[in-house]
Design an enzyme around this catalytic site. Sequence first.
Site, PDB file in Angstrom:
ATOM      1  N   ARG A  50       0.814  -1.227   0.000  1.00  0.00           N
ATOM      2  CA  ARG A  50       0.000   0.000   0.000  1.00  0.00           C
ATOM      3  C   ARG A  50       0.841   1.268   0.000  1.00  0.00           C
ATOM      4  O   ARG A  50       0.313   2.370  -0.175  1.00  0.00           O
ATOM      5  CB  ARG A  50      -0.975   0.001   1.156  1.00  0.00           C
ATOM      6  CG  ARG A  50      -0.374  -0.033   2.528  1.00  0.00           C
ATOM      7  CD  ARG A  50      -1.490  -0.105   3.557  1.00  0.00           C
ATOM      8  NE  ARG A  50      -1.031  -0.640   4.819  1.00  0.00           N
ATOM      9  CZ  ARG A  50      -1.793  -1.336   5.654  1.00  0.00           C
ATOM     10  NH1 ARG A  50      -3.041  -1.593   5.348  1.00  0.00           N
ATOM     11  NH2 ARG A  50      -1.316  -1.762   6.795  1.00  0.00           N
ATOM     12  N   ASP A 184       9.076 -22.397   7.304  1.00  0.00           N
ATOM     13  CA  ASP A 184       9.756 -22.158   8.571  1.00  0.00           C
ATOM     14  C   ASP A 184      11.217 -22.057   8.153  1.00  0.00           C
ATOM     15  O   ASP A 184      11.844 -23.079   7.864  1.00  0.00           O
ATOM     16  CB  ASP A 184       9.534 -23.319   9.544  1.00  0.00           C
ATOM     17  CG  ASP A 184      10.268 -23.088  10.860  1.00  0.00           C
ATOM     18  OD1 ASP A 184      11.177 -22.243  10.878  1.00  0.00           O
ATOM     19  OD2 ASP A 184       9.945 -23.742  11.852  1.00  0.00           O
ATOM     20  N   HIS A 185      11.739 -20.839   8.097  1.00  0.00           N
ATOM     21  CA  HIS A 185      13.039 -20.658   7.444  1.00  0.00           C
ATOM     22  C   HIS A 185      14.156 -21.452   8.126  1.00  0.00           C
ATOM     23  O   HIS A 185      15.204 -21.675   7.556  1.00  0.00           O
ATOM     24  CB  HIS A 185      13.409 -19.174   7.333  1.00  0.00           C
ATOM     25  CG  HIS A 185      13.628 -18.510   8.651  1.00  0.00           C
ATOM     26  ND1 HIS A 185      12.633 -17.844   9.314  1.00  0.00           N
ATOM     27  CD2 HIS A 185      14.710 -18.424   9.432  1.00  0.00           C
ATOM     28  CE1 HIS A 185      13.099 -17.386  10.443  1.00  0.00           C
ATOM     29  NE2 HIS A 185      14.363 -17.716  10.544  1.00  0.00           N
ATOM     30  N   LYS A 189      18.062 -23.867   6.743  1.00  0.00           N
ATOM     31  CA  LYS A 189      19.455 -23.721   7.198  1.00  0.00           C
ATOM     32  C   LYS A 189      20.213 -25.012   6.941  1.00  0.00           C
ATOM     33  O   LYS A 189      19.729 -26.101   7.230  1.00  0.00           O
ATOM     34  CB  LYS A 189      19.490 -23.404   8.697  1.00  0.00           C
ATOM     35  CG  LYS A 189      19.113 -21.982   9.025  1.00  0.00           C
ATOM     36  CD  LYS A 189      19.234 -21.758  10.517  1.00  0.00           C
ATOM     37  CE  LYS A 189      18.771 -20.368  10.907  1.00  0.00           C
ATOM     38  NZ  LYS A 189      19.722 -19.324  10.552  1.00  0.00           N
ATOM     39  N   GLU A 223      18.658 -15.864  21.898  1.00  0.00           N
ATOM     40  CA  GLU A 223      18.845 -14.626  21.141  1.00  0.00           C
ATOM     41  C   GLU A 223      19.401 -13.566  22.078  1.00  0.00           C
ATOM     42  O   GLU A 223      18.962 -13.473  23.237  1.00  0.00           O
ATOM     43  CB  GLU A 223      17.515 -14.147  20.577  1.00  0.00           C
ATOM     44  CG  GLU A 223      16.937 -15.036  19.503  1.00  0.00           C
ATOM     45  CD  GLU A 223      15.665 -14.447  18.942  1.00  0.00           C
ATOM     46  OE1 GLU A 223      15.696 -13.946  17.813  1.00  0.00           O
ATOM     47  OE2 GLU A 223      14.644 -14.461  19.656  1.00  0.00           O
ATOM     48  N   ASP A 242       6.376 -17.793  18.923  1.00  0.00           N
ATOM     49  CA  ASP A 242       7.359 -17.282  17.967  1.00  0.00           C
ATOM     50  C   ASP A 242       8.469 -18.293  17.685  1.00  0.00           C
ATOM     51  O   ASP A 242       8.991 -18.336  16.576  1.00  0.00           O
ATOM     52  CB  ASP A 242       7.962 -15.975  18.524  1.00  0.00           C
ATOM     53  CG  ASP A 242       8.640 -15.147  17.446  1.00  0.00           C
ATOM     54  OD1 ASP A 242       8.057 -15.028  16.351  1.00  0.00           O
ATOM     55  OD2 ASP A 242       9.747 -14.633  17.697  1.00  0.00           O
ATOM     56  N   HIS A 247      10.277 -23.378  15.223  1.00  0.00           N
ATOM     57  CA  HIS A 247      11.700 -23.708  15.066  1.00  0.00           C
ATOM     58  C   HIS A 247      12.141 -24.841  15.999  1.00  0.00           C
ATOM     59  O   HIS A 247      12.777 -25.806  15.574  1.00  0.00           O
ATOM     60  CB  HIS A 247      12.578 -22.492  15.358  1.00  0.00           C
ATOM     61  CG  HIS A 247      12.256 -21.296  14.520  1.00  0.00           C
ATOM     62  ND1 HIS A 247      11.755 -21.389  13.251  1.00  0.00           N
ATOM     63  CD2 HIS A 247      12.390 -19.971  14.765  1.00  0.00           C
ATOM     64  CE1 HIS A 247      11.587 -20.174  12.761  1.00  0.00           C
ATOM     65  NE2 HIS A 247      11.956 -19.299  13.665  1.00  0.00           N
ATOM     66  N   LYS A 347      14.805 -14.229  24.641  1.00  0.00           N
ATOM     67  CA  LYS A 347      15.411 -12.994  24.140  1.00  0.00           C
ATOM     68  C   LYS A 347      16.222 -12.365  25.256  1.00  0.00           C
ATOM     69  O   LYS A 347      15.963 -12.590  26.429  1.00  0.00           O
ATOM     70  CB  LYS A 347      14.325 -12.033  23.675  1.00  0.00           C
ATOM     71  CG  LYS A 347      13.643 -12.536  22.416  1.00  0.00           C
ATOM     72  CD  LYS A 347      12.813 -11.474  21.774  1.00  0.00           C
ATOM     73  CE  LYS A 347      12.287 -11.943  20.432  1.00  0.00           C
ATOM     74  NZ  LYS A 347      13.325 -12.047  19.396  1.00  0.00           N
TER      75      LYS A 347
HETATM   76  N1  LIG Z   1      11.051  -9.552   8.673  1.00  0.00           N
HETATM   77  C1  LIG Z   1      11.605 -10.753   8.833  1.00  0.00           C
HETATM   78  O1  LIG Z   1      12.824 -10.906   8.897  1.00  0.00           O
HETATM   79  C2  LIG Z   1      10.725 -11.971   8.943  1.00  0.00           C
HETATM   80  C3  LIG Z   1      11.310 -13.199   9.253  1.00  0.00           C
HETATM   81  C4  LIG Z   1      10.510 -14.344   9.321  1.00  0.00           C
HETATM   82  C5  LIG Z   1       9.150 -14.248   9.080  1.00  0.00           C
HETATM   83  N2  LIG Z   1       8.595 -13.028   8.795  1.00  0.00           N
HETATM   84  C6  LIG Z   1       7.156 -12.982   8.523  1.00  0.00           C
HETATM   85  O2  LIG Z   1       6.955 -12.390   7.243  1.00  0.00           O
HETATM   86  C7  LIG Z   1       5.753 -11.627   7.220  1.00  0.00           C
HETATM   87  C8  LIG Z   1       6.083 -10.205   6.808  1.00  0.00           C
HETATM   88  O3  LIG Z   1       6.951  -9.647   7.764  1.00  0.00           O
HETATM   89  P1  LIG Z   1       7.610  -8.213   7.597  1.00  0.00           P
HETATM   90  O4  LIG Z   1       8.592  -8.100   8.707  1.00  0.00           O
HETATM   91  O5  LIG Z   1       8.077  -7.969   6.208  1.00  0.00           O
HETATM   92  O6  LIG Z   1       6.352  -7.270   7.893  1.00  0.00           O
HETATM   93  P2  LIG Z   1       6.210  -5.738   7.500  1.00  0.00           P
HETATM   94  O7  LIG Z   1       7.527  -5.058   7.512  1.00  0.00           O
HETATM   95  O8  LIG Z   1       5.108  -5.172   8.323  1.00  0.00           O
HETATM   96  O9  LIG Z   1       5.740  -5.805   5.968  1.00  0.00           O
HETATM   97  C9  LIG Z   1       4.414  -6.049   5.564  1.00  0.00           C
HETATM   98  C10 LIG Z   1       4.082  -5.083   4.453  1.00  0.00           C
HETATM   99  O10 LIG Z   1       2.748  -5.358   4.014  1.00  0.00           O
HETATM  100  C11 LIG Z   1       2.044  -4.132   3.960  1.00  0.00           C
HETATM  101  N3  LIG Z   1       0.624  -4.379   4.175  1.00  0.00           N
HETATM  102  C12 LIG Z   1       0.067  -4.894   5.295  1.00  0.00           C
HETATM  103  N4  LIG Z   1      -1.267  -4.984   5.127  1.00  0.00           N
HETATM  104  C13 LIG Z   1      -1.551  -4.494   3.895  1.00  0.00           C
HETATM  105  C14 LIG Z   1      -2.746  -4.326   3.163  1.00  0.00           C
HETATM  106  N5  LIG Z   1      -3.935  -4.683   3.649  1.00  0.00           N
HETATM  107  N6  LIG Z   1      -2.670  -3.810   1.913  1.00  0.00           N
HETATM  108  C15 LIG Z   1      -1.471  -3.451   1.411  1.00  0.00           C
HETATM  109  N7  LIG Z   1      -0.289  -3.579   2.063  1.00  0.00           N
HETATM  110  C16 LIG Z   1      -0.337  -4.101   3.295  1.00  0.00           C
HETATM  111  C17 LIG Z   1       2.624  -3.324   5.078  1.00  0.00           C
HETATM  112  O11 LIG Z   1       2.339  -1.959   4.918  1.00  0.00           O
HETATM  113  P3  LIG Z   1       2.310  -0.991   6.229  1.00  0.00           P
HETATM  114  O12 LIG Z   1       3.738  -0.862   6.667  1.00  0.00           O
HETATM  115  O13 LIG Z   1       1.698   0.251   5.737  1.00  0.00           O
HETATM  116  O14 LIG Z   1       1.471  -1.710   7.260  1.00  0.00           O
HETATM  117  C18 LIG Z   1       4.109  -3.623   4.922  1.00  0.00           C
HETATM  118  O15 LIG Z   1       4.725  -2.837   3.952  1.00  0.00           O
HETATM  119  C19 LIG Z   1       5.173 -11.746   8.627  1.00  0.00           C
HETATM  120  O16 LIG Z   1       4.252 -12.800   8.654  1.00  0.00           O
HETATM  121  C20 LIG Z   1       6.386 -12.096   9.483  1.00  0.00           C
HETATM  122  O17 LIG Z   1       6.022 -12.809  10.647  1.00  0.00           O
HETATM  123  C21 LIG Z   1       9.351 -11.907   8.721  1.00  0.00           C
END
Ligand SMILES: NC(=O)c1ccc[n+]([C@@H]2O[C@H](COP(=O)([O-])OP(=O)(O)OC[C@H]3O[C@@H](n4cnc5c(N)ncnc54)[C@H](OP(=O)(O)O)[C@@H]3O)[C@@H](O)[C@H]2O)c1
Length: 545
Positions: A50, A184-185, A189, A223, A242, A247, A347
């Site tokens: 968005r 599950d990343h 590994k 962590e 989490d 994991h 953590k």
């Molecule tokens: N980050 C990591 O390293 C990591 C690692 C393992 C798993 N994950 C998993 O991966 C998923 C994503 O994580 P993330 O850290 O990338 O989250 P994030 O940074 O919040 O990214 C999600 C993106 O989706 C957008 N979004 C959410 N709802 C939306 C909607 N209805 N319409 C349009 N855009 C929308 C958000 O916009 P806004 O910012 O405006 O809300 C944001 O840009 C999660 O399930 C998380 O648990 C992440």
Amino acid sequence: MNTWKSSDPTCIVIFGAGGDLTRRKLIPSLFSLFLAGKLPDRLLIAGLDRKPMGDEDFRRQLRQAVETFTGRAVDGTRWREFAANISFAKADFDDPSAYAALKTRLEGADKSWNAKAGRIFYMAVPPTAIATIAERLGRSQICADAARARIVVEKPFGRDLESARSLNRTLTGIFRESQIYRIDHYLGKETVQNILAFRFANALFEPIWDRRYIDHVQVTMAEQVGIEHRGSYYDHAGALRDMVQNHLMQILCLIAMEPPVSFQAEEVRNKKVDVLHAIRPILKDHVHEVAVRGQYGEGWIEGKRVAAYREEPGVSVASSTETFAAVKLFVDNWRWQDVPFYLRTGKRLPARVVEAFIRFRPVPHQSFPSSAVEAWQQNALVIRIQPEEGILLRFQAKHPGQHMSLSQVDMRFSYCEAFRTTPPDAYETLLMDVMLGDATLFMRADQVEAGWAVVDPILEGWQDIAPSDFPNYQAGSWGPAAAEVLIAQDGRSWLLPTILEDTSLRPQVSAGCVLSEKLGAPAGVPKTRPAKARDKPRNKNRRRG
Ligand SMILES: NC(=O)c1ccc[n+]([C@@H]2O[C@H](COP(=O)([O-])OP(=O)(O)OC[C@H]3O[C@@H](n4cnc5c(N)ncnc54)[C@H](OP(=O)(O)O)[C@@H]3O)[C@@H](O)[C@H]2O)c1
């Protein structure tokens, strides 16, 4: 369903392309695969989010992210070749018109390539958005061709058994199970996969890999960081959801599973689900006997004062979310009956380290004089998953000298030294597997549900009784005292991760291996050993395990 090859035209649609996962993992991994020549020539990476931005802005941000998260400068020419495949569209995932536009975009790609491209829909979005996106994809018929559509769903998959079942119902109402890749990343590994190689490619250990020879298993997943920018997510999740449900449970499955007949995805997944089904159910009223929770207060890490969990941004000042969890589980089957599996994670612990210890039973008869065995300890196998990945076998050797005196010594395998190459990031492996249609390293619906079934009674038990002692461990310590009691009441103790032992015992890392940087090991890990643990005599520290 492996009906398209990784070299065939492919469209990767990233929902949540403006988010952290896309920047931190997905694009760096895709770029790395591109540099290795593993991506198809006809490729579209379509980002949706968005946040308003144009294609060029999006590409610029991604290039910056690749440099930041890989720590390497990007070759401009190669980046431009890669980035030519990337586009961005502003979209609200609730809005049907976004899917109509996406459909047109994907059909346009098919037309220009004169081929029906494979379509991968990657859910890099908050868990609450997944069902809506899947339903809209289904309704718009973008994924109607089951032979060429796959959906990738990130963890956490649900927040309890009921929500996981509901999400599974939604997804399997639109996609076939073979089209769904639940990530599950941890399973991507190298060292986690090496548990399978170690167990099933060697004849040496499998004959003693059971209750007759193994006293107990413990896995520590520590962590050093707090919750970073994830406060609002984490405060509704906690350590059990989490880390333990996914994991830690995966590592337990790999250690405890029966040998698969083949390495076909379904066969490996069947064997893992068998383990989860065999875990002794935890009765809600007995949760306190097998599970401990903790939350960090302020403390010191690497000489720096760090804030308490309740002071972190996005966290309620009266939060009862656990940042530490330790559980004792039993796998009720012929192989493992009554062998405890102790799992702990937290953590703001003293270091970032993941290790599994397999502690063997004592010898049946001690033939050496008591003076010789003062430092005697049971054999142990240590699987180092992070950092300095490898395997240690601990056994007794005669101390040099005229008297018979036994000491513990280590036989070491270091991944880095043995292979002199840096393993691929887990996401590279997993993204490649999605393209290849290999689901071995992904979780099947029943596996996810079986994992939740194990932890659900703990979640319920904890929800019913608010913790009265939070915060109950200091940042920089190994967690609450109750975690020590959990294992000490069985006459055992948590073992200090081997990476934190005397530096003189650490293997020499060869010059080509920049492990700490690549794997994020905190600089100077040995220095972070808590004074309490450091001051203990090493033998005492290990003896009881
Ligand atoms: N980050 C990591 O390293 C990591 C690692 C393992 C798993 N994950 C998993 O991966 C998923 C994503 O994580 P993330 O850290 O990338 O989250 P994030 O940074 O919040 O990214 C999600 C993106 O989706 C957008 N979004 C959410 N709802 C939306 C909607 N209805 N319409 C349009 N855009 C929308 C958000 O916009 P806004 O910012 O405006 O809300 C944001 O840009 C999660 O399930 C998380 O648990 C992440």
